[in-house]
Design a protein around this motif. Structure first.
Motif, mmCIF file in Angstrom:
data_model
loop_
_atom_site.group_PDB
_atom_site.id
_atom_site.type_symbol
_atom_site.label_atom_id
_atom_site.label_comp_id
_atom_site.label_asym_id
_atom_site.label_seq_id
_atom_site.Cartn_x
_atom_site.Cartn_y
_atom_site.Cartn_z
ATOM 1 N N ILE A 32 -0.626 30.058 153.450
ATOM 2 C CA ILE A 32 0.717 30.610 153.594
ATOM 3 C C ILE A 32 1.706 29.777 152.793
ATOM 4 O O ILE A 32 1.639 28.547 152.787
ATOM 5 C CB ILE A 32 1.102 30.654 155.093
ATOM 6 C CG1 ILE A 32 0.101 31.570 155.816
ATOM 7 C CG2 ILE A 32 2.536 31.136 155.286
ATOM 8 C CD1 ILE A 32 0.343 31.726 157.281
ATOM 9 N N GLY A 33 2.590 30.452 152.109
ATOM 10 C CA GLY A 33 3.599 29.762 151.309
ATOM 11 C C GLY A 33 4.891 29.611 152.099
ATOM 12 O O GLY A 33 5.238 30.468 152.903
ATOM 13 N N LEU A 195 -2.385 33.142 145.180
ATOM 14 C CA LEU A 195 -3.211 32.373 146.116
ATOM 15 C C LEU A 195 -2.814 32.618 147.555
ATOM 16 O O LEU A 195 -3.586 32.425 148.474
ATOM 17 C CB LEU A 195 -3.039 30.875 145.864
ATOM 18 C CG LEU A 195 -3.569 30.285 144.580
ATOM 19 C CD1 LEU A 195 -3.420 28.772 144.635
ATOM 20 C CD2 LEU A 195 -5.026 30.643 144.399
ATOM 21 N N LEU A 196 -1.564 33.016 147.746
ATOM 22 C CA LEU A 196 -1.019 33.101 149.095
ATOM 23 C C LEU A 196 -1.362 34.430 149.757
ATOM 24 O O LEU A 196 -1.473 35.454 149.108
ATOM 25 C CB LEU A 196 0.508 32.960 149.049
ATOM 26 C CG LEU A 196 1.062 31.705 148.392
ATOM 27 C CD1 LEU A 196 2.580 31.765 148.369
ATOM 28 C CD2 LEU A 196 0.588 30.462 149.113
ATOM 29 N N GLU A 197 -1.520 34.364 151.078
ATOM 30 C CA GLU A 197 -1.723 35.600 151.827
ATOM 31 C C GLU A 197 -0.389 36.056 152.422
ATOM 32 O O GLU A 197 -0.095 37.240 152.462
ATOM 33 C CB GLU A 197 -2.755 35.355 152.935
ATOM 34 C CG GLU A 197 -3.109 36.611 153.698
ATOM 35 C CD GLU A 197 -4.379 36.460 154.511
ATOM 36 O OE1 GLU A 197 -5.104 35.459 154.339
ATOM 37 O OE2 GLU A 197 -4.640 37.348 155.336
ATOM 38 N N ASN B 45 -9.397 34.180 140.955
ATOM 39 C CA ASN B 45 -8.412 33.181 141.364
ATOM 40 C C ASN B 45 -7.305 33.788 142.225
ATOM 41 O O ASN B 45 -6.108 33.625 141.950
ATOM 42 C CB ASN B 45 -7.801 32.540 140.113
ATOM 43 C CG ASN B 45 -7.710 31.042 140.246
ATOM 44 O OD1 ASN B 45 -8.196 30.458 141.218
ATOM 45 N ND2 ASN B 45 -7.064 30.414 139.295
ATOM 46 N N ILE B 46 -7.721 34.527 143.233
ATOM 47 C CA ILE B 46 -6.755 35.170 144.120
ATOM 48 C C ILE B 46 -7.118 34.887 145.569
ATOM 49 O O ILE B 46 -8.222 34.407 145.849
ATOM 50 C CB ILE B 46 -6.733 36.712 143.922
ATOM 51 C CG1 ILE B 46 -8.144 37.274 144.095
ATOM 52 C CG2 ILE B 46 -6.172 37.069 142.557
ATOM 53 C CD1 ILE B 46 -8.201 38.784 144.104
ATOM 54 N N ASN B 47 -6.217 35.195 146.455
ATOM 55 C CA ASN B 47 -6.488 35.022 147.878
ATOM 56 C C ASN B 47 -7.589 35.990 148.327
ATOM 57 O O ASN B 47 -7.562 37.163 147.951
ATOM 58 C CB ASN B 47 -5.195 35.284 148.660
ATOM 59 C CG ASN B 47 -5.337 34.886 150.114
ATOM 60 O OD1 ASN B 47 -6.035 35.539 150.868
ATOM 61 N ND2 ASN B 47 -4.697 33.811 150.484
ATOM 62 N N PRO B 48 -8.553 35.515 149.109
ATOM 63 C CA PRO B 48 -9.650 36.392 149.524
ATOM 64 C C PRO B 48 -9.193 37.612 150.328
ATOM 65 O O PRO B 48 -9.867 38.650 150.299
ATOM 66 C CB PRO B 48 -10.549 35.486 150.375
ATOM 67 C CG PRO B 48 -9.736 34.284 150.688
ATOM 68 C CD PRO B 48 -8.744 34.137 149.589
ATOM 69 N N ALA B 49 -8.056 37.499 151.011
ATOM 70 C CA ALA B 49 -7.557 38.649 151.774
ATOM 71 C C ALA B 49 -7.178 39.790 150.831
ATOM 72 O O ALA B 49 -7.358 40.972 151.155
ATOM 73 C CB ALA B 49 -6.358 38.241 152.627
ATOM 74 N N THR B 50 -6.655 39.424 149.656
ATOM 75 C CA THR B 50 -6.304 40.437 148.662
ATOM 76 C C THR B 50 -7.563 41.145 148.164
ATOM 77 O O THR B 50 -7.610 42.369 148.057
ATOM 78 C CB THR B 50 -5.597 39.784 147.452
ATOM 79 O OG1 THR B 50 -4.582 38.913 147.935
ATOM 80 C CG2 THR B 50 -4.992 40.821 146.539
#
Lengths: 314, 125
Positions: A32-33, A195-197, B45-50
């Motif tokens: 989380i950002g 990278l953030l969810e 290189n992304i969030n696994p949730a995406t």
């Protein structure tokens, strides 16, 4: 279980209130950002979550425990920022050894591999490192600790672009292998947004927004065209920002709630619609410009003293 | 041509489309296991949730199926489903846009059909 739960968390430093009753909760094992302009209260919030500061009012909980003066939270969380102090008598390698002694999930192989990769000298000392190297070393400790709650407060201060990229990659890879709750505050939102969810936005000590990154990316839309081609109904929209481009044209950033019909009409009028990235949306929603006009107005000498967060005049 | 295509296609859609094209060009066959969300996160290189959202989208459309605890696999008839979907959605949207644009330019139906016909011939040469 929630990794973090904040109920009306308030922090006062003397007369100044740094956090005004902030409430939110975080599911575990997400990245989380935390975003906010300088002085928004990010560091205060993060330090409360890791028990380095005590909230003045309200309740902060980390895995069901109040963090302040709590060994369980201390053993399972880590707070990394650019002002970490380590004993000057210890070498860098000895500091990592101490990390291994304290953090029960510590991965010493990871720590040493990163240590070598980034070219540290085992006999070096922390206080002799450059700004960027210092941040890199602190980051290694943050990753290797594998703490259930890992907090990075502006971790990339002083790092060059290549090292920042390596850091984000290392963070993601290690998170994929060992999922944990990671909270990351940064001024480089554009570098970490994929990278953030989720993202939490603070403004002047208040929680402005807590949403998925996906929603943040479609939060705002940019509308640009000639003044007379902006339809009448536009003035009912929530404007985040408005900028004149020469005497006849302007760009308006607004909350993205345009219907298909409205989009069609704008397009017919020759008005251009374009995407606003998450980091730009963040700048617009937290800008000093809110309600006052932009920096240009400071120089042209007329600043409307409106204090509202959002303007809605055309 | 409106907003949506203007570089603002969400990443999970792009992930879903990438898997679709892998199925279309034979990189992934029926009953073959698709990359996990973690693998996709690592690759892109992304969030696994995406990445998971992209996989879920395809599973909901029936293009992938779920084997609990093992992962997602290419469903029987996935290719055909993708072709149908693209015909009915992507292609139709493109044609709608062409017709709308032609309307602004005050072109006749025949002129547009003529343009398409020429383009068709050009493409098949």
């Amino acid at each position: 279980m929630k990794a973090v739960q904040c109920k009306e968390v308030t922090k006062k430093y003397g007369r100044r209130t740094a956090l005004h009753g902030v409430s939110f909760s975080m599911e575990e094992n997400k990245i989380i950002g935390l975003a906010g302009r300088n002085g928004a209260g990010k560091t205060t919030l993060l330090k409360i979550l890791t028990g380095l500061l005590k909230e003045s009012d309200g309740e902060a909980e980390v895995y069901g425990n109040r963090p302040f003066n709590n060994l369980l939270v201390s053993a399972n969380s880590i707070y990394i920022d650019d002002q970490m102090n380590f004993p000057t008598s210890l070498t860098l390698k000895e500091i990592l050894e101490e990390g291994r002694r304290f953090y029960h999930n510590w991965d010493h192989t990871l720590a040493m591999n990163l240590f070598d990769y980034f070219g540290f000298h085992p006999k070096g000392h922390h206080n002799e490192l450059s700004k960027g190297k210092e941040s890199t070393f602190n980051m290694i400790i943050g990753l290797a600790s594998r703490s259930a709650l890992t907090i990075f407060d502006e971790p990339t201060t002083g790092m060059d672009a290549a090292v920042r990229k390596d850091f984000y990659r290392a963070l993601l890879k290690d998170y994929l292998a060992y999922p944990r709750t990671i909270l990351l505050s940064t001024h480089h939102l554009e570098e970490v947004e994929d990278l953030l969810e989720e993202i939490i936005v603070l403004q002047k000590g208040n929680l402005l927004l807590h949403t998925s990154m996906e929603d943040m990316k479609s939060y705002a839309v940019a509308v640009s065209g000639r003044n007379e081609s902006m339809p009448e109904w536009m003035k009912h929209k929530v404007f985040l920002y408005e900028e004149k481009q020469g005497p006849y044209e302007k760009t308006i950033i607004l909350e993205n709630d345009l219907t298909t019909v409205e989009k069609e009409e704008l397009k017919r009028n020759g008005v251009q619609l374009s995407a606003v990235s998450a980091s730009d949306a963040f700048v617009y929603m937290t800008g000093e410009a809110n309600g006052k006009g932009g920096l240009d107005d400071v120089f042209s000498g007329h600043i409307n003293s409106g204090s509202g967060q959002k303007t809605s005049q055309l | 041509m409106i907003l949506d295509t203007d570089g603002m296609k969400p990443i999970y859609i792009q992930i879903a489309e990438w898997i679709e094209s892998e199925i279309m060009n034979g990189g992934l066959n029926v009953d073959e296991k698709v990359y996990s969300q973690y693998k996709l996160a690592d690759i892109y290189n992304i969030n696994p949730a995406t990445a998971a959202k992209g996989l879920t989208k395809l599973a909901e459309e029936g293009i992938l199926y779920d084997k609990r605890g093992i992962g997602k696999f290419v469903a029987e008839g996935a290719r055909q489903m993708i072709i149908e979907k693209r015909k009915n959605q992507t292609l139709k949207q493109l044609i709608d846009d062409v017709v709308t644009e032609a309307g602004y330019l005050q072109m006749s139906e025949n002129e547009i059909i003529e343009l398409i016909r020429n383009s068709w011939k050009g493409g098949s040469e």
